[in-house]
Design an enzyme around this catalytic site. Sequence first.
Site, short mmCIF file in Angstrom:
data_model
loop_
_atom_site.label_atom_id
_atom_site.label_comp_id
_atom_site.label_asym_id
_atom_site.label_seq_id
_atom_site.Cartn_x
_atom_site.Cartn_y
_atom_site.Cartn_z
N GLU A 43 5.46 -21.26 85.33
CA GLU A 43 5.10 -21.03 86.72
C GLU A 43 3.58 -21.04 86.86
OE1 GLU A 43 6.86 -17.30 87.83
OE2 GLU A 43 5.44 -16.13 86.68
N GLU A 118 9.86 -9.71 96.05
CA GLU A 118 8.52 -9.64 95.46
C GLU A 118 7.78 -10.96 95.64
OE1 GLU A 118 8.14 -7.87 91.62
OE2 GLU A 118 9.89 -6.59 91.92
N GLU A 132 10.50 -12.95 92.98
CA GLU A 132 11.88 -12.62 92.67
C GLU A 132 12.40 -11.64 93.70
OE1 GLU A 132 12.11 -10.64 88.87
OE2 GLU A 132 10.83 -9.01 89.51
N ASN A 134 14.79 -8.15 93.68
CA ASN A 134 15.52 -7.12 92.95
C ASN A 134 16.60 -6.59 93.88
OD1 ASN A 134 14.00 -6.78 90.38
ND2 ASN A 134 12.35 -6.46 91.83
N ARG A 136 18.47 -4.08 94.24
CA ARG A 136 18.71 -2.65 93.99
C ARG A 136 17.53 -1.89 94.55
NH1 ARG A 136 14.83 -2.02 90.17
NH2 ARG A 136 14.49 -3.76 88.77
#
Length: 189
Positions: A43, A118, A132, A134, A136
Site C-alpha cells: 500500500e 479508519e 479498514e 473494524n 466492533r
Amino acid sequence: KAAAGGGGKGMRVARNDKELHDGLLSSASEATSSFKDGRVFIEKFFDNPRHIEIQVLGYKHGNILWLGERECSIQRRHQKVIEEAPSSFLTPEIRSEMGRQSVALAKEVGYYSAGTVEFIYDIDTNEFYFLEMNTRLQVEHPVTELVTGVDLVQEQILVAAGNAMSFKQHDLAQRGWAMEVRIYAEDPI
C-alpha cells in the site's frame, strides 16, 4: 504489510527495488511467524500521515449514523498511544466528508451495529484514504462517548435487539475534548 494481522507486525517501508525485495521477504516471514499466514500486500506510504477513525452506528431499520472522529496519530511501533476527539487537524469539511463516506460504506455492506471506519489523512495533500473497518467497538470508544454523550455499548445492545434509533444525525454533535492514553512498559536495553 501482513494481510492477516495488525499492530504493525510485518510492516516494512521500501523506497527502492532492493528494499522492496528484502521487505517482502521479511514481511512474509514475520507474518507467517505472527499470524500463521505469510500473505502480504503493498500500500502507499505516507511520510507524515494522521490516523483518523470515524465511529459509525447502524440500525437494522436502514439508518446509519456517524458520531464524529477520533484521532490516533501519536503511536509507538504502530501501536496507538493517544486517542483523542475531536481531531485538531481536520477541517469541518473534511470531517463531514469522512463521516459521509463512512456511512456510505456501512450502508453498502449492510452493516448494522457499532463499528469504526479508519482512514489515513495526508496533511500534505489534504486527501484521505480508506484503511479498514473494524466491525466492533474498539477499546477507544469511551473517547467518543465522552464528546457525544452517546452510550455506544447500550446502543449496540439496542441495535442487536432490533430497536430503532432514539436520535437522528442532526441530534449528534461533539462537545468538548476527550483523550485516552495507553501506558507502555518496555525494557530500553
